[in-house]
Design a protein around this motif. Structure first.
Motif, PDB file in Angstrom:
ATOM      1  N   ILE A 163       0.834  -1.206   0.000  1.00  0.00           N
ATOM      2  CA  ILE A 163       0.000   0.000   0.000  1.00  0.00           C
ATOM      3  C   ILE A 163       0.866   1.252   0.000  1.00  0.00           C
ATOM      4  CG2 ILE A 163      -1.673   1.347   1.333  1.00  0.00           C
ATOM      5  CD1 ILE A 163      -2.745  -1.403   2.362  1.00  0.00           C
ATOM      6  N   SER A 164       1.859   1.314   0.883  1.00  0.00           N
ATOM      7  CA  SER A 164       2.687   2.519   0.987  1.00  0.00           C
ATOM      8  C   SER A 164       3.539   2.751  -0.263  1.00  0.00           C
ATOM      9  CB  SER A 164       3.568   2.477   2.239  1.00  0.00           C
ATOM     10  OG  SER A 164       4.509   1.433   2.146  1.00  0.00           O
ATOM     11  N   SER A 165       3.870   1.683  -0.984  1.00  0.00           N
ATOM     12  CA  SER A 165       4.657   1.843  -2.213  1.00  0.00           C
ATOM     13  C   SER A 165       3.797   2.249  -3.404  1.00  0.00           C
ATOM     14  CB  SER A 165       5.381   0.534  -2.541  1.00  0.00           C
ATOM     15  OG  SER A 165       4.437  -0.443  -2.960  1.00  0.00           O
ATOM     16  N   GLY A 166       2.477   2.145  -3.243  1.00  0.00           N
ATOM     17  CA  GLY A 166       1.583   2.497  -4.344  1.00  0.00           C
ATOM     18  C   GLY A 166       1.304   1.347  -5.293  1.00  0.00           C
ATOM     19  N   ILE A 167       1.880   0.177  -5.032  1.00  0.00           N
ATOM     20  CA  ILE A 167       1.639  -0.984  -5.892  1.00  0.00           C
ATOM     21  C   ILE A 167       0.195  -1.436  -5.777  1.00  0.00           C
ATOM     22  CG2 ILE A 167       2.216  -3.423  -6.246  1.00  0.00           C
ATOM     23  CD1 ILE A 167       5.109  -2.694  -5.430  1.00  0.00           C
ATOM     24  N   VAL A 168      -0.353  -1.353  -4.563  1.00  0.00           N
ATOM     25  CA  VAL A 168      -1.741  -1.731  -4.323  1.00  0.00           C
ATOM     26  C   VAL A 168      -2.505  -0.488  -3.896  1.00  0.00           C
ATOM     27  CG1 VAL A 168      -3.278  -3.036  -2.797  1.00  0.00           C
ATOM     28  CG2 VAL A 168      -1.209  -4.103  -3.671  1.00  0.00           C
ATOM     29  N   THR A 169      -3.659  -0.275  -4.504  1.00  0.00           N
ATOM     30  CA  THR A 169      -4.555   0.805  -4.096  1.00  0.00           C
ATOM     31  C   THR A 169      -5.945   0.222  -3.911  1.00  0.00           C
ATOM     32  OG1 THR A 169      -5.094   1.388  -6.367  1.00  0.00           O
ATOM     33  CG2 THR A 169      -3.265   2.572  -5.355  1.00  0.00           C
ATOM     34  N   PHE A 170      -6.791   0.980  -3.292  1.00  0.00           N
ATOM     35  CA  PHE A 170      -8.147   0.523  -3.042  1.00  0.00           C
ATOM     36  C   PHE A 170      -9.135   1.430  -3.753  1.00  0.00           C
ATOM     37  CE2 PHE A 170      -5.586  -0.871   0.503  1.00  0.00           C
ATOM     38  CZ  PHE A 170      -5.956  -2.193   0.617  1.00  0.00           C
ATOM     39  N   ARG A 171     -10.203   0.831  -4.203  1.00  0.00           N
ATOM     40  CA  ARG A 171     -11.281   1.601  -4.794  1.00  0.00           C
ATOM     41  C   ARG A 171     -12.590   0.881  -4.523  1.00  0.00           C
ATOM     42  NH1 ARG A 171     -10.547   2.148 -10.944  1.00  0.00           N
ATOM     43  NH2 ARG A 171     -12.769   2.239 -11.135  1.00  0.00           N
ATOM     44  N   CYS A 172     -13.635   1.616  -4.513  1.00  0.00           N
ATOM     45  CA  CYS A 172     -14.949   1.046  -4.270  1.00  0.00           C
ATOM     46  C   CYS A 172     -15.744   1.146  -5.562  1.00  0.00           C
ATOM     47  CB  CYS A 172     -15.652   1.817  -3.153  1.00  0.00           C
ATOM     48  SG  CYS A 172     -17.314   1.220  -2.828  1.00  0.00           S
ATOM     49  N   GLU A 173     -16.136   0.042  -6.084  1.00  0.00           N
ATOM     50  CA  GLU A 173     -16.963   0.029  -7.281  1.00  0.00           C
ATOM     51  C   GLU A 173     -18.416  -0.099  -6.869  1.00  0.00           C
ATOM     52  OE1 GLU A 173     -16.266   0.567 -10.441  1.00  0.00           O
ATOM     53  OE2 GLU A 173     -14.147   0.786 -10.021  1.00  0.00           O
ATOM     54  N   ILE A 174     -19.252   0.670  -7.505  1.00  0.00           N
ATOM     55  CA  ILE A 174     -20.679   0.595  -7.220  1.00  0.00           C
ATOM     56  C   ILE A 174     -21.436   0.235  -8.484  1.00  0.00           C
ATOM     57  CG2 ILE A 174     -20.543   2.264  -5.339  1.00  0.00           C
ATOM     58  CD1 ILE A 174     -21.685   4.345  -7.283  1.00  0.00           C
ATOM     59  N   ALA A 175     -22.630  -0.285  -8.311  1.00  0.00           N
ATOM     60  CA  ALA A 175     -23.501  -0.580  -9.454  1.00  0.00           C
ATOM     61  C   ALA A 175     -24.005   0.762  -9.973  1.00  0.00           C
ATOM     62  CB  ALA A 175     -24.647  -1.488  -9.033  1.00  0.00           C
ATOM     63  N   HIS A 176     -23.374   1.274 -11.027  1.00  0.00           N
ATOM     64  CA  HIS A 176     -23.663   2.640 -11.458  1.00  0.00           C
ATOM     65  C   HIS A 176     -25.106   2.836 -11.886  1.00  0.00           C
ATOM     66  CE1 HIS A 176     -22.801   1.412 -15.682  1.00  0.00           C
ATOM     67  NE2 HIS A 176     -21.839   0.725 -15.121  1.00  0.00           N
ATOM     68  N   SER A 177     -25.757   1.826 -12.413  1.00  0.00           N
ATOM     69  CA  SER A 177     -27.159   1.993 -12.786  1.00  0.00           C
ATOM     70  C   SER A 177     -28.022   2.200 -11.540  1.00  0.00           C
ATOM     71  CB  SER A 177     -27.652   0.795 -13.588  1.00  0.00           C
ATOM     72  OG  SER A 177     -27.572  -0.391 -12.811  1.00  0.00           O
ATOM     73  N   LEU A 178     -27.682   1.536 -10.448  1.00  0.00           N
ATOM     74  CA  LEU A 178     -28.432   1.699  -9.211  1.00  0.00           C
ATOM     75  C   LEU A 178     -28.137   3.039  -8.538  1.00  0.00           C
ATOM     76  CD1 LEU A 178     -28.055  -1.906  -7.757  1.00  0.00           C
ATOM     77  CD2 LEU A 178     -29.997  -0.943  -8.992  1.00  0.00           C
ATOM     78  N   ALA A 179     -26.976   3.602  -8.836  1.00  0.00           N
ATOM     79  CA  ALA A 179     -26.607   4.899  -8.277  1.00  0.00           C
ATOM     80  C   ALA A 179     -27.176   6.054  -9.100  1.00  0.00           C
ATOM     81  CB  ALA A 179     -25.085   5.017  -8.213  1.00  0.00           C
ATOM     82  N   GLY A 180     -27.878   5.740 -10.181  1.00  0.00           N
ATOM     83  CA  GLY A 180     -28.474   6.785 -11.006  1.00  0.00           C
ATOM     84  C   GLY A 180     -27.595   7.264 -12.142  1.00  0.00           C
ATOM     85  N   TRP A 181     -26.543   6.520 -12.429  1.00  0.00           N
ATOM     86  CA  TRP A 181     -25.623   6.863 -13.523  1.00  0.00           C
ATOM     87  C   TRP A 181     -25.561   5.655 -14.469  1.00  0.00           C
ATOM     88  CZ3 TRP A 181     -23.085  11.656 -13.049  1.00  0.00           C
ATOM     89  CH2 TRP A 181     -23.205  12.273 -11.816  1.00  0.00           C
TER      90      TRP A 181
END
Length: 147
Positions: A30-48
């Motif tokens: 994580i600290s080296s930037g090799i691994v990052t985190f992101r949250c994926e959402i169901a964009h159709s359910l989010a209104g996009w």
């Protein structure tokens, strides 16, 4: 990728390492930037529900500035500088095709040196970031991403 909620002990057991070693290795990634985190959402359910990509051409001196500015758009999901005639690739989530047209007009107004050379619209996304999705964009399975 399969379960980001694993405890350190569970991760250690799966990898054959000790708990402290697993934690130290993950923190190093994580600290080296090799691994990052992101949250994926169901964009159709989010209104996009619509994913649209724009391929743009900008002078080399403006590419970094324009790319950075595009990332601040709330609809923006991804921006990359690429080689070829189009040197900026960007992906957006929009509510409808009219919103895409307004987004493109706003982009052209804000960046007169940027020319949109192509557009792609995806009404359905069966796979996203290694996850198989149903028609509403919910995760139904995994296809591991090969590093």
């Amino acid at each position: 990728m399969h379960d980001g909620r694993l405890s350190w002990a569970e991760l250690a057991s799966l990898t054959g390492a000790g708990t402290a070693t697993a934690r130290r290795r993950v923190n190093r990634l994580i600290s080296s930037g090799i691994v990052t985190f992101r949250c994926e959402i169901a964009h159709s359910l989010a209104g996009w529900p619509i994913q649209a990509s724009l391929l743009g051409q900008a002078p080399a001196a403006a590419v970094d500035r324009i790319s950075q500015a595009l990332t601040t758009c709330p609809e923006c999901r991804f921006v990359a500088t690429v080689t070829g005639t189009a040197n900026i690739y960007s992906t957006f989530w929009v509510r409808d095709l009219g919103a895409l047209q307004r987004l493109e007009a706003r982009t052209s107004s804000n960046f007169p040196s940027l020319t949109v050379v192509d557009r792609m619209v995806a009404l359905s996304t069966p796979k996203q970031m290694g996850h198989l999705c149903d028609q509403e964009g919910r995760r139904i399975g995994t296809v591991p991403i090969s590093p």
